[in-house]
Design a protein around this motif. Structure first.
Motif, PDB file in Angstrom:
ATOM      1  N   ILE A 270       6.580  37.483   5.524  1.00 45.95           N
ATOM      2  CA  ILE A 270       6.930  38.767   6.131  1.00 45.95           C
ATOM      3  C   ILE A 270       6.995  39.884   5.089  1.00 45.95           C
ATOM      4  N   ASN A 271       7.193  39.480   3.822  1.00 45.50           N
ATOM      5  CA  ASN A 271       7.253  40.483   2.750  1.00 45.50           C
ATOM      6  C   ASN A 271       6.000  40.480   1.872  1.00 45.50           C
ATOM      7  N   GLY A 272       5.089  39.552   2.124  1.00 48.28           N
ATOM      8  CA  GLY A 272       3.955  39.398   1.215  1.00 48.28           C
ATOM      9  C   GLY A 272       2.596  39.732   1.777  1.00 48.28           C
ATOM     10  N   GLY A 273       2.536  40.386   2.916  1.00 50.74           N
ATOM     11  CA  GLY A 273       1.244  40.850   3.404  1.00 50.74           C
ATOM     12  C   GLY A 273       0.590  39.979   4.459  1.00 50.74           C
ATOM     13  N   HIS A 274       1.237  38.889   4.887  1.00 49.86           N
ATOM     14  CA  HIS A 274       0.630  38.062   5.932  1.00 49.86           C
ATOM     15  C   HIS A 274       0.518  38.824   7.245  1.00 49.86           C
ATOM     16  N   PHE A 275       1.535  39.617   7.550  1.00 46.18           N
ATOM     17  CA  PHE A 275       1.536  40.396   8.783  1.00 46.18           C
ATOM     18  C   PHE A 275       1.105  41.831   8.499  1.00 46.18           C
ATOM     19  N   ASN A 276       0.605  42.490   9.520  1.00 43.11           N
ATOM     20  CA  ASN A 276       0.189  43.887   9.412  1.00 43.11           C
ATOM     21  C   ASN A 276       1.341  44.737   8.877  1.00 43.11           C
ATOM     22  N   LYS A 277       1.048  45.570   7.892  1.00 39.09           N
ATOM     23  CA  LYS A 277       2.088  46.391   7.263  1.00 39.09           C
ATOM     24  C   LYS A 277       2.748  47.326   8.272  1.00 39.09           C
ATOM     25  N   MET A 278       2.002  47.783   9.275  1.00 33.74           N
ATOM     26  CA  MET A 278       2.590  48.658  10.292  1.00 33.74           C
ATOM     27  C   MET A 278       3.684  47.927  11.069  1.00 33.74           C
ATOM     28  N   VAL A 279       3.526  46.612  11.196  1.00 34.11           N
ATOM     29  CA  VAL A 279       4.533  45.813  11.883  1.00 34.11           C
ATOM     30  C   VAL A 279       5.769  45.649  11.014  1.00 34.11           C
ATOM     31  N   THR A 280       5.580  45.186   9.772  1.00 33.35           N
ATOM     32  CA  THR A 280       6.730  44.937   8.901  1.00 33.35           C
ATOM     33  C   THR A 280       7.451  46.228   8.529  1.00 33.35           C
ATOM     34  N   ASP A 281       6.713  47.322   8.436  1.00 34.42           N
ATOM     35  CA  ASP A 281       7.372  48.606   8.141  1.00 34.42           C
ATOM     36  C   ASP A 281       8.371  48.968   9.233  1.00 34.42           C
ATOM     37  N   GLN A 282       8.054  48.627  10.475  1.00 36.15           N
ATOM     38  CA  GLN A 282       8.992  48.914  11.567  1.00 36.15           C
ATOM     39  C   GLN A 282      10.233  48.024  11.482  1.00 36.15           C
ATOM     40  N   LEU A 283      10.013  46.757  11.158  1.00 36.76           N
ATOM     41  CA  LEU A 283      11.147  45.838  11.052  1.00 36.76           C
ATOM     42  C   LEU A 283      12.136  46.287   9.991  1.00 36.76           C
ATOM     43  N   PHE A 284      11.612  46.795   8.865  1.00 36.69           N
ATOM     44  CA  PHE A 284      12.444  47.110   7.715  1.00 36.69           C
ATOM     45  C   PHE A 284      12.715  48.599   7.547  1.00 36.69           C
ATOM     46  N   ALA A 285      12.339  49.396   8.536  1.00 37.39           N
ATOM     47  CA  ALA A 285      12.755  50.803   8.554  1.00 37.39           C
ATOM     48  C   ALA A 285      14.140  50.881   9.192  1.00 37.39           C
ATOM     49  N   ILE A 286      14.945  51.832   8.745  1.00 42.41           N
ATOM     50  CA  ILE A 286      16.279  51.996   9.333  1.00 42.41           C
ATOM     51  C   ILE A 286      16.121  52.529  10.752  1.00 42.41           C
ATOM     52  N   GLN A 287      16.440  51.695  11.725  1.00 38.72           N
ATOM     53  CA  GLN A 287      16.343  52.071  13.136  1.00 38.72           C
ATOM     54  C   GLN A 287      17.707  52.435  13.719  1.00 38.72           C
ATOM     55  N   ASN A 288      18.771  51.961  13.082  1.00 38.88           N
ATOM     56  CA  ASN A 288      20.135  52.253  13.536  1.00 38.88           C
ATOM     57  C   ASN A 288      21.029  52.300  12.304  1.00 38.88           C
ATOM     58  N   SER A 289      21.547  53.467  11.995  1.00 38.43           N
ATOM     59  CA  SER A 289      22.385  53.629  10.805  1.00 38.43           C
ATOM     60  C   SER A 289      23.874  53.445  11.108  1.00 38.43           C
ATOM     61  N   GLN A 290      24.211  53.192  12.375  1.00 37.20           N
ATOM     62  CA  GLN A 290      25.605  52.962  12.751  1.00 37.20           C
ATOM     63  C   GLN A 290      26.002  51.520  12.443  1.00 37.20           C
ATOM     64  N   PRO A 291      27.292  51.244  12.263  1.00 39.46           N
ATOM     65  CA  PRO A 291      27.727  49.870  12.007  1.00 39.46           C
ATOM     66  C   PRO A 291      27.330  48.936  13.160  1.00 39.46           C
ATOM     67  N   VAL A 292      26.686  47.837  12.826  1.00 43.21           N
ATOM     68  CA  VAL A 292      26.283  46.831  13.797  1.00 43.21           C
ATOM     69  C   VAL A 292      27.083  45.566  13.512  1.00 43.21           C
ATOM     70  N   ASN A 293      27.809  45.087  14.501  1.00 44.64           N
ATOM     71  CA  ASN A 293      28.632  43.880  14.364  1.00 44.64           C
ATOM     72  C   ASN A 293      29.639  44.018  13.227  1.00 44.64           C
ATOM     73  N   GLY A 294      30.140  45.234  13.031  1.00 46.57           N
ATOM     74  CA  GLY A 294      31.163  45.479  12.032  1.00 46.57           C
ATOM     75  C   GLY A 294      30.669  45.580  10.607  1.00 46.57           C
ATOM     76  N   ARG A 295      29.356  45.526  10.388  1.00 42.91           N
ATOM     77  CA  ARG A 295      28.815  45.570   9.036  1.00 42.91           C
ATOM     78  C   ARG A 295      28.513  47.013   8.626  1.00 42.91           C
ATOM     79  N   SER A 296      28.546  47.268   7.318  1.00 44.09           N
ATOM     80  CA  SER A 296      28.312  48.621   6.820  1.00 44.09           C
ATOM     81  C   SER A 296      26.829  48.915   6.608  1.00 44.09           C
ATOM     82  N   GLU A 297      25.994  47.861   6.543  1.00 40.99           N
ATOM     83  CA  GLU A 297      24.569  48.077   6.311  1.00 40.99           C
ATOM     84  C   GLU A 297      23.892  48.682   7.539  1.00 40.99           C
ATOM     85  N   SER A 298      22.749  49.320   7.294  1.00 39.21           N
ATOM     86  CA  SER A 298      21.942  49.822   8.399  1.00 39.21           C
ATOM     87  C   SER A 298      21.225  48.652   9.077  1.00 39.21           C
TER      88      SER A 298
END
Length: 463
Positions: A270-298
């Motif tokens: 998933i990080n090494g180019g097997h999948f289309n970059k347009m796909v992985t870029d969406q997975l690893f783009a910040i889609q929700n910056s609010q706390p999810v499940n009590g965590r501070s990460e995006s």
């Protein structure tokens, strides 16, 4: 890339030690991780496998404990574990792949796939909102009698869907964040609708077969899976047989099993180019910056995303926990390092373990957890500590007694045991905290000071 080159990437030579060889530093750090896992086995009951890798080269791997305590069987070379919510990584990828194939659009509303929803509050929930936990759906506990009854039942897929559609939304879709595994069940069901195949078949076709992840798949409570470890639950200081929980309502959200080796293949793909970059870029783009499940990460799609000023520490990960499972799997995207921790014991603080292992790997100052001895106190002595306590920042901690064991719970976090080291000082094992209670002149408890990760927080007992 040979092992020495990989090692240079992973165990970076510290400026303070310019004359020491890479091999010396490697041995010191791997020895330190060995010591750490041995301490955690004694301290919190860690039982499982830890793997650290640079790209596809394994730098550190160790299993601690037993695959089966009943049979006194050690772990195999590559034991199979349930991975709980790490499942969401795979469901999110399948959904984004489906969007790339024009099988669906992330803006699609639920009534496109479930016309029976009509004009209800559910009808305009979008796939994107389900992916980012902004649909308004509650977590499993929103299902009536979930823990008392429904979670035990081997529901059909139709029955499980009906249970979820009975849920009452906690907020207008798209307005607030509420972690929701049922949302990922619906995503998996939409995949089945558009592909006319089971979730497991789609997973095999799109991910596990192409990546040769031969020990990853879908399970249910009745399956006998080759290589699967026995599941346990930690209750105070002892292990018990895992309470039953059926997997019917966990489709797409928590029903997968895997190994550390397979999750390494997944992280690399998933990080090494097997999948289309347009796909992985969406997975690893910040889609929700609010706390999810009590965590501070995006949050991206199915992944938590830690972003800091130190790019080397940028970390994409997902943790998981259910009966008989405590797990975390992640990837340092710039350092190109995978860390996977899988355990067959529930309610272990694997997130804190990952943080500690990170400190060792990257050469930070690290204080080894201390094995502490508790004293015995009678139930009548412990009763006075019960109550709700409030900190200056408004956070509340509930302390309660069950039998002769004192417990603490903050917000929606799991409760944990407190152990007395003297008559007014307690410590946690699963949570590395020390609590020192304060008394009035008449010996009543008025508050306490909590020391957690180098911070001191004062709590006052509510009247």
């Amino acid at each position: 890339m040979n092992r020495l080159q990989i090692f240079i990437l992973v165990f970076i030579c510290l400026p303070g030690f310019p004359t020491r060889s890479i091999a010396q530093i490697q041995k010191e750090r791997t020895d330190l991780i060995d010591r750490y896992l041995s301490v955690q086995q004694q301290l919190i009951g860690f039982n499982g496998t830890v793997m650290i890798a640079g790209n596809d080269s394994v730098i550190y791997r160790r299993s601690v404990g037993k695959a089966s305590f009943e049979l006194d069987v050690n772990f195999s070379a590559d034991p199979v574990f349930r991975i709980a919510s790490i499942t969401k990584q795979f469901t999110a990828m399948l959904v984004v792949l489906a969007a790339e194939e024009n099988k669906l659009a992330l803006g699609d509303q639920l009534n496109k796939y479930y016309p029976q929803l009509g004009q209800s509050d559910w009808s305009n929930i979008t796939i994107r909102q389900l992916l980012t936990h902004t649909s308004g759906l509650p977590h499993n506990e929103g299902i009536a009698n979930y823990w008392q009854e429904v979670s035990f039942l081997p529901l059909s897929d139709r029955q499980a869907t009906d249970e979820i559609f009975k849920l009452k939304l906690l907020s207008v879709p798209g307005t607030k964040t509420q972690y929701s595994s049922p949302g990922y069940f619906i995503l998996a069901s939409i995949l089945e609708i558009i592909y006319h195949k089971s979730y497991g078949a789609i997973l095999r076709e799109k991910i596990t077969h192409p990546l040769r992840m031969d020990h990853t798949g879908v399970s249910n409570a009745a399956d006998v899976i080759s290589g699967m470890v026995s599941p346990y639950h930690q209750l105070a200081d002892r292990l018990i047989a895992t309470p039953h929980r059926d997997y019917a309502l966990m489709k797409g959200s928590g029903n997968l099993y895997s190994t550390v080796s397979d999750l390494l293949k997944w992280n690399n793909a998933i990080n090494g180019g097997h999948f289309n970059k347009m796909v992985t870029d969406q997975l690893f783009a910040i889609q929700n910056s609010q706390p999810v499940n009590g965590r501070s990460e995006s949050y991206g799609y199915g992944w938590f995303l830690r972003r800091t000023s130190n790019r080397e520490r940028d970390f994409n990960f997902t943790g998981g926990g259910t009966f008989g499972c405590s797990a975390i799997s992640g990837y340092y995207r710039n350092a190109k390092i995978s860390v996977v921790i899988l355990s067959n014991v529930s309610t272990l603080p694997v997130g804190e373990m990952q943080s500690n292992i990170e400190s060792i790997v990257f050469g930070d100052r690290f204080d080894m957890p201390v094995l502490r001895t508790s004293i015995i106190m009678e139930e009548s002595q412990l009763d006075k500590f019960q109550g709700t306590y409030t900190a200056d920042n408004g956070h509340q901690l509930a302390i309660f007694l069950k039998g002769a064991q004192l417990y603490a719970k903050m917000g929606q976090n799991p409760f944990f045991e407190l152990y007395p080291s003297d008559s007014s000082v307690f410590f946690g094992k699963k949570v590395s905290v020390q609590i020192e209670f304060e008394k009035d002149s008449d010996d009543t408890i008025k508050g306490f000071k909590a020391n957690l990760k180098g911070q001191s927080i004062h709590f006052v007992k509510n009247k």
